[in-house]
Design a protein around this motif. Structure first.
Motif, short mmCIF file in Angstrom:
data_model
loop_
_atom_site.label_atom_id
_atom_site.label_comp_id
_atom_site.label_asym_id
_atom_site.label_seq_id
_atom_site.Cartn_x
_atom_site.Cartn_y
_atom_site.Cartn_z
N PRO A 1 0.71 -1.22 -0.03
CA PRO A 1 0.05 0.08 -0.16
C PRO A 1 0.97 1.34 0.03
CG PRO A 1 -0.13 -1.01 2.31
CD PRO A 1 0.65 -1.98 1.21
N ASP A 2 0.17 2.29 -0.60
CA ASP A 2 0.99 3.50 -0.43
C ASP A 2 0.94 3.96 0.89
OD1 ASP A 2 1.88 6.24 -0.89
OD2 ASP A 2 0.58 6.78 -2.58
N ALA A 3 2.10 4.32 1.32
CA ALA A 3 2.49 4.63 2.93
C ALA A 3 1.92 6.03 3.11
CB ALA A 3 3.67 4.57 3.39
N ALA A 4 1.85 6.98 2.37
CA ALA A 4 1.44 8.20 2.15
C ALA A 4 -0.16 8.22 2.40
CB ALA A 4 1.87 9.16 0.98
N SER B 1 -4.94 11.84 1.90
CA SER B 1 -5.65 11.73 0.95
C SER B 1 -5.48 10.90 -0.28
CB SER B 1 -6.44 13.06 0.26
OG SER B 1 -6.90 13.76 1.48
N GLY B 2 -6.27 10.17 -0.61
CA GLY B 2 -6.04 9.27 -2.02
C GLY B 2 -6.69 7.77 -1.60
N THR B 3 -6.25 6.93 -2.68
CA THR B 3 -6.68 5.66 -2.67
C THR B 3 -5.38 4.73 -3.02
OG1 THR B 3 -8.92 6.22 -3.56
CG2 THR B 3 -8.24 3.95 -3.92
N THR B 4 -5.55 3.66 -2.24
CA THR B 4 -4.52 2.58 -2.20
C THR B 4 -5.11 1.29 -2.03
OG1 THR B 4 -2.20 1.95 -1.66
CG2 THR B 4 -3.94 2.57 0.38
N ALA B 5 -4.05 0.09 -2.14
CA ALA B 5 -4.76 -1.25 -2.17
C ALA B 5 -3.68 -1.65 -0.92
CB ALA B 5 -4.88 -2.04 -3.48
N VAL B 6 -4.38 -2.78 -0.32
CA VAL B 6 -3.67 -3.51 0.85
C VAL B 6 -4.01 -5.19 0.08
CG1 VAL B 6 -3.33 -4.50 3.17
CG2 VAL B 6 -4.00 -2.20 2.61
N THR B 7 -2.97 -5.89 0.07
CA THR B 7 -3.06 -7.07 -0.51
C THR B 7 -2.29 -8.27 0.42
OG1 THR B 7 -2.97 -6.58 -2.96
CG2 THR B 7 -2.42 -8.80 -2.25
N LEU B 8 -3.20 -9.07 1.11
CA LEU B 8 -2.80 -9.94 1.94
C LEU B 8 -2.71 -11.29 1.05
CD1 LEU B 8 -4.73 -9.33 5.37
CD2 LEU B 8 -2.45 -8.58 4.63
N LEU B 9 -1.46 -12.30 1.53
CA LEU B 9 -1.45 -13.50 1.03
C LEU B 9 -1.32 -14.40 1.94
CD1 LEU B 9 -0.93 -15.37 -1.54
CD2 LEU B 9 1.54 -14.78 -1.17
N ASN B 10 -2.05 -15.88 1.93
CA ASN B 10 -2.03 -17.02 2.90
C ASN B 10 -1.24 -17.85 1.95
OD1 ASN B 10 -1.82 -18.77 4.56
ND2 ASN B 10 -3.95 -18.74 5.09
N CYS B 11 0.03 -17.98 2.23
CA CYS B 11 1.22 -18.92 1.55
C CYS B 11 0.94 -20.13 2.38
CB CYS B 11 2.25 -18.36 1.27
SG CYS B 11 3.55 -19.29 0.31
N VAL C 1 -4.45 -18.29 -0.71
CA VAL C 1 -5.39 -17.27 -0.73
C VAL C 1 -4.77 -15.80 -0.69
CG1 VAL C 1 -7.28 -16.40 0.59
CG2 VAL C 1 -6.83 -18.75 0.69
N ARG C 2 -5.09 -14.93 -1.88
CA ARG C 2 -4.94 -13.82 -2.02
C ARG C 2 -6.27 -12.82 -2.06
NH1 ARG C 2 -0.36 -11.19 -4.37
NH2 ARG C 2 0.60 -13.06 -5.07
N THR C 3 -5.71 -11.57 -0.97
CA THR C 3 -7.12 -10.92 -0.94
C THR C 3 -6.81 -9.56 -0.89
OG1 THR C 3 -8.02 -12.66 0.66
CG2 THR C 3 -9.15 -10.43 0.51
N THR C 4 -7.52 -8.75 -1.66
CA THR C 4 -7.13 -7.24 -1.83
C THR C 4 -8.18 -6.33 -1.36
OG1 THR C 4 -5.66 -7.60 -4.00
CG2 THR C 4 -6.31 -5.52 -3.65
N TYR C 5 -7.77 -5.34 -0.49
CA TYR C 5 -8.67 -4.53 0.11
C TYR C 5 -8.45 -3.12 -0.73
CZ TYR C 5 -8.84 -8.32 3.46
OH TYR C 5 -9.14 -9.43 3.99
N THR C 6 -9.43 -2.42 -0.86
CA THR C 6 -9.31 -1.09 -1.12
C THR C 6 -9.51 -0.03 -0.10
OG1 THR C 6 -10.19 -1.70 -3.60
CG2 THR C 6 -10.21 0.82 -2.91
N VAL C 7 -8.60 1.06 -0.15
CA VAL C 7 -8.53 1.81 0.90
C VAL C 7 -8.83 3.19 0.41
CG1 VAL C 7 -7.20 2.56 2.98
CG2 VAL C 7 -6.93 0.32 2.37
N THR C 8 -9.60 3.96 0.90
CA THR C 8 -9.74 5.46 0.44
C THR C 8 -9.74 6.25 1.56
OG1 THR C 8 -11.25 4.66 -1.34
CG2 THR C 8 -11.57 6.95 -0.94
N VAL C 9 -9.01 7.25 1.64
CA VAL C 9 -8.78 8.39 2.39
C VAL C 9 -9.26 9.62 2.02
CG1 VAL C 9 -7.19 9.37 4.12
CG2 VAL C 9 -6.93 7.05 3.60
#
Length: 152
Positions: free
Chosen positions: A77-80, A114-124, A143-151
């Motif tokens: 994810p974009d840390a900003a 402010s902005g939008t980014t994604a967080v992707t989790l992986l269960n390897c 399992v790969r799951t992606t979450y969209t984050v809007t600030v």
């Protein structure tokens, strides 16, 4: 879908639903002076909208003793926009006396700008995603799951 995969998926979903039912979304705290987890996303939630400074948490069932291991993966994810504030594995007391007892891994992020980014989790699961040519059956356990984050 093979029975083993269907059972595993159903179990993960049930555990996440139980976490939500336990009131984690309402309390946002581990207890007096505990970390602020903010909004805890449920099993089916894949997006969140926050104000700068707010927190949200992704909670996943994690049992490293049987080969589960969730992690935040690329693209990071974009840390900003949203930065990882804490990663914590909570294990029940019985995990100290019983084999194969997992817990819940919490990934808590803070909205930074402010902005939008994604967080992707992986269960390897059991390292299957690291195999040069995983079988179709093993690939289903990743399992790969992606979450969209809007600030805003």
């Amino acid at each position: 879908m093979p029975v083993r995969t269907a059972v595993r998926t159903a179990a993960l979903t049930a555990v996440l639903a139980a976490i939500m039912a336990a009131g984690l979304t309402a309390c946002g705290q581990d207890g007096p002076g505990g970390p602020d987890r903010g909004r805890v996303l449920g099993a089916e939630e894949r997006s969140v909208t926050l104000a700068v400074g707010e927190r949200f948490t992704i909670a996943v069932r994690d049992n490293t003793s049987v080969g589960d291991r969730w992690s935040v993966v690329d693209p990071k994810p974009d840390a900003a926009v949203a930065a990882l504030a804490e990663e914590k594995l909570d294990l029940p007391e019985k995990s100290k006396t019983a084999d194969g007892v997992g817990g819940t891994r919490f990934y808590t992020f803070e909205a930074k700008g402010s902005g939008t980014t994604a967080v992707t989790l992986l269960n390897c699961f059991r390292g299957y995603c690291n195999l040069p040519a995983p079988s179709d059956e093993n690939r289903k356990m990743i399992v790969r799951t992606t979450y969209t984050v809007t600030v805003r």
